[in-house]
Design a protein around this motif. Structure first.
Motif, mmCIF file in Angstrom:
data_model
loop_
_atom_site.group_PDB
_atom_site.id
_atom_site.type_symbol
_atom_site.label_atom_id
_atom_site.label_comp_id
_atom_site.label_asym_id
_atom_site.label_seq_id
_atom_site.Cartn_x
_atom_site.Cartn_y
_atom_site.Cartn_z
ATOM 1 N N ARG A 13 -76.919 -46.616 145.047
ATOM 2 C CA ARG A 13 -75.941 -45.623 145.478
ATOM 3 C C ARG A 13 -76.509 -44.217 145.365
ATOM 4 N NH1 ARG A 13 -70.595 -45.777 142.097
ATOM 5 N NH2 ARG A 13 -70.768 -47.953 142.816
ATOM 6 N N VAL A 14 -77.255 -43.965 144.312
ATOM 7 C CA VAL A 14 -77.847 -42.637 144.134
ATOM 8 C C VAL A 14 -78.850 -42.347 145.248
ATOM 9 C CG1 VAL A 14 -79.299 -41.235 142.626
ATOM 10 C CG2 VAL A 14 -77.474 -42.630 141.650
ATOM 11 N N ARG A 15 -79.673 -43.334 145.606
ATOM 12 C CA ARG A 15 -80.643 -43.132 146.675
ATOM 13 C C ARG A 15 -79.953 -42.874 148.013
ATOM 14 N NH1 ARG A 15 -83.358 -47.560 144.031
ATOM 15 N NH2 ARG A 15 -85.179 -46.801 142.888
ATOM 16 N N LEU A 16 -78.909 -43.616 148.301
ATOM 17 C CA LEU A 16 -78.189 -43.407 149.559
ATOM 18 C C LEU A 16 -77.594 -41.999 149.617
ATOM 19 C CD1 LEU A 16 -76.373 -46.844 150.054
ATOM 20 C CD2 LEU A 16 -78.270 -45.911 151.389
ATOM 21 N N LEU A 17 -77.031 -41.545 148.507
ATOM 22 C CA LEU A 17 -76.478 -40.197 148.475
ATOM 23 C C LEU A 17 -77.577 -39.143 148.646
ATOM 24 C CD1 LEU A 17 -73.819 -40.509 145.616
ATOM 25 C CD2 LEU A 17 -73.375 -40.180 148.057
ATOM 26 N N ALA A 18 -78.718 -39.398 148.022
ATOM 27 C CA ALA A 18 -79.835 -38.449 148.157
ATOM 28 C C ALA A 18 -80.316 -38.380 149.605
ATOM 29 C CB ALA A 18 -80.979 -38.838 147.234
ATOM 30 N N ILE A 19 -80.402 -39.534 150.277
ATOM 31 C CA ILE A 19 -80.812 -39.547 151.680
ATOM 32 C C ILE A 19 -79.787 -38.818 152.534
ATOM 33 C CG2 ILE A 19 -81.178 -41.056 153.670
ATOM 34 C CD1 ILE A 19 -82.420 -43.077 151.768
ATOM 35 N N ALA A 20 -78.497 -38.996 152.221
ATOM 36 C CA ALA A 20 -77.448 -38.288 152.960
ATOM 37 C C ALA A 20 -77.591 -36.775 152.788
ATOM 38 C CB ALA A 20 -76.068 -38.759 152.492
ATOM 39 N N VAL A 21 -77.925 -36.342 151.575
ATOM 40 C CA VAL A 21 -78.120 -34.910 151.332
ATOM 41 C C VAL A 21 -79.314 -34.391 152.126
ATOM 42 C CG1 VAL A 21 -78.725 -33.191 149.592
ATOM 43 C CG2 VAL A 21 -77.012 -34.922 149.074
ATOM 44 N N VAL A 22 -80.404 -35.157 152.138
ATOM 45 C CA VAL A 22 -81.583 -34.757 152.915
ATOM 46 C C VAL A 22 -81.221 -34.598 154.387
ATOM 47 C CG1 VAL A 22 -83.862 -35.493 153.713
ATOM 48 C CG2 VAL A 22 -83.238 -35.761 151.305
ATOM 49 N N ALA A 23 -80.434 -35.540 154.915
ATOM 50 C CA ALA A 23 -80.020 -35.457 156.317
ATOM 51 C C ALA A 23 -79.158 -34.225 156.567
ATOM 52 C CB ALA A 23 -79.269 -36.726 156.716
ATOM 53 N N LEU A 24 -78.234 -33.943 155.650
ATOM 54 C CA LEU A 24 -77.386 -32.757 155.801
ATOM 55 C C LEU A 24 -78.220 -31.484 155.807
ATOM 56 C CD1 LEU A 24 -74.403 -33.632 153.415
ATOM 57 C CD2 LEU A 24 -74.277 -33.388 155.902
ATOM 58 N N LEU A 25 -79.155 -31.378 154.868
ATOM 59 C CA LEU A 25 -79.938 -30.157 154.730
ATOM 60 C C LEU A 25 -80.934 -29.985 155.875
ATOM 61 C CD1 LEU A 25 -80.642 -30.270 150.875
ATOM 62 C CD2 LEU A 25 -79.007 -28.821 152.079
ATOM 63 N N VAL A 26 -81.692 -31.032 156.168
ATOM 64 C CA VAL A 26 -82.702 -30.925 157.219
ATOM 65 C C VAL A 26 -82.037 -30.770 158.585
ATOM 66 C CG1 VAL A 26 -84.618 -32.105 158.361
ATOM 67 C CG2 VAL A 26 -84.384 -32.217 155.881
ATOM 68 N N GLY A 27 -80.943 -31.497 158.815
ATOM 69 C CA GLY A 27 -80.238 -31.353 160.080
ATOM 70 C C GLY A 27 -79.709 -29.949 160.280
ATOM 71 N N ALA A 28 -79.132 -29.373 159.232
ATOM 72 C CA ALA A 28 -78.615 -28.007 159.333
ATOM 73 C C ALA A 28 -79.739 -27.010 159.574
ATOM 74 C CB ALA A 28 -77.851 -27.649 158.061
ATOM 75 N N ALA A 29 -80.835 -27.149 158.832
ATOM 76 C CA ALA A 29 -81.953 -26.217 158.998
ATOM 77 C C ALA A 29 -82.587 -26.340 160.375
ATOM 78 C CB ALA A 29 -83.005 -26.467 157.911
ATOM 79 N N THR A 30 -82.743 -27.566 160.859
ATOM 80 C CA THR A 30 -83.353 -27.767 162.165
ATOM 81 C C THR A 30 -82.449 -27.265 163.284
ATOM 82 O OG1 THR A 30 -84.513 -29.715 161.321
ATOM 83 C CG2 THR A 30 -84.399 -29.473 163.698
ATOM 84 N N ALA A 31 -81.137 -27.455 163.136
ATOM 85 C CA ALA A 31 -80.211 -27.011 164.169
ATOM 86 C C ALA A 31 -80.245 -25.504 164.352
ATOM 87 C CB ALA A 31 -78.789 -27.468 163.813
ATOM 88 N N VAL A 32 -80.479 -24.768 163.281
ATOM 89 C CA VAL A 32 -80.419 -23.303 163.364
ATOM 90 C C VAL A 32 -81.787 -22.659 163.540
ATOM 91 C CG1 VAL A 32 -80.606 -22.798 160.900
ATOM 92 C CG2 VAL A 32 -79.264 -21.304 162.355
#
Length: 349
Positions: free
Chosen positions: A250-269
């Protein structure tokens, strides 16, 4: 018998305070933010910019209005977005390296950023235009790219070979980059709209772009705070983490979700910016030690420092034109990557 606690750490690491390096980094970041406001490729120079910031503009009224516009409408939003993008990529790199247990894991090298860019290109070809929609699509692309490379690592011996994992990510990045170029060849409107994403840049960004990613960054911050302690326990081994009441999967899945949120936001802008997620955790661990909680705090400062410093260099290198931010970060990050790969013993995470 001595018991093991997730708070147990080497004595030298516990005695190494973060206050002094944190204050130095904070001071450097403040100076860089000021430099970002007063230095640019245009005609408004440092003296006119400093005078405008101090409330005593120089020259005629037209020149004063121009300086005020450049600072408030161009350099100001650019600096704020640089802060957000740097922090997002720095924290994402630290989390991804911890989850993959690989010091070479980096969003740009493993195809995460390329997944975001491809998802944005696909959305634009299909007619998407809203900034918030682009952010959501970019995060889905980042999640798919991250999951794909990590799944490949678990299905083979890649997980035990950091260099092979990076090569797999390079293959995925190349494939997604080719598909992105193919999409842009099919739609000229999308090509014009997405061109700045492909090179990575902070130029021309507005405060509305920053507002579009703030909800994602806030959610990522909350999740990161909740999993920092379990991630630190995971570094001691899965059995220890389970014994302390944590759920590694569960911790790994949450960490991957955070990576997606952060990288997706940074890449979008700002577009796909490589090597920030490699350089920042590397430097943060050198200052703070292997504890992910300490690394994350320093990554919050080091990430913006790297991005804003690179952006300033990009403005000055070929004045009156500008280089792309992605080119400068690659020049910074490539030697770090070579140094890590050539080291006799890759650091274990």
């Amino acid at each position: 018998m001595a018991t093991t606690s997730e708070d147990d750490a080497p004595c030298d690491e516990r005695r190494r305070p973060l206050v002094v390096p944190g204050l130095w980094l904070l001071g450097a970041l403040c100076l860089l933010c000021l430099a970002s406001l007063v230095i640019g490729a245009g005609e408004v120079g440092p003296l006119a910019s400093l005078a405008t910031l101090a409330g005593h503009p120089l020259g005629a009224a037209a020149a004063s209005d121009e300086a005020r516009f450049v600072i408030l409408e161009l350099r100001g939003p650019r600096t704020l977005i640089g802060l957000a993008v740097g922090a997002a990529l720095g924290v994402a790199g630290a989390l991804l390296q911890t989850v993959a247990r690989n010091p070479l894991a980096e969003p740009g090298l493993l195809g995460v950023s390329a997944g975001s860019a491809f998802a944005i290109a696909l959305a634009l070809v299909l007619g998407a235009s809203a900034a918030t929609l682009r952010v959501s699509v970019a995060q889905l692309g980042a999640l798919a790219g991250c999951a794909g490379v990590l799944a490949a690592g678990r299905l083979s011996a890649l997980g035990q070979d950091p260099v092979r994992l990076v090569l797999t990510g390079a293959v995925l990045s190349g494939l997604l980059g080719a598909l992105t170029s193919l999409l842009l060849m099919m739609d000229q409107r999308a090509a014009d709209e997405i061109r700045f994403w492909l090179v990575g840049s902070l130029a021309g960004r507005r405060l509305s772009d920053l507002q579009a990613i703030l909800p994602s960054l806030s959610l990522a911050a909350v999740i990161t705070l909740s999993i920092a302690r379990p991630l630190s326990a995971l570094a001691l081994g899965e059995r220890v983490a389970v014994g302390l009441g944590h759920h590694p999967s569960r911790v790994r899945l949450l960490a991957i979700a955070v990576v997606a949120l952060l990288v997706g936001a940074a890449t979008a802008v700002a577009g796909p910016i490589a090597f920030v997620g490699l350089v920042v955790p590397f430097a943060a661990r050198a200052l703070a030690g292997p504890d992910i909680r300490r690394t994350l705090w320093l990554a919050l400062l080091l990430g913006p420092i790297v991005v804003i410093a690179a952006d300033i260099v990009a403005r000055l290198a070929v004045r009156p034109s500008e280089l792309s931010l992605g080119v400068i970060t690659a020049l910074i990050g490539a030697p770090v990557l070579v140094a890590v790969v050539r080291s006799r013993r890759l650091p274990s995470l």
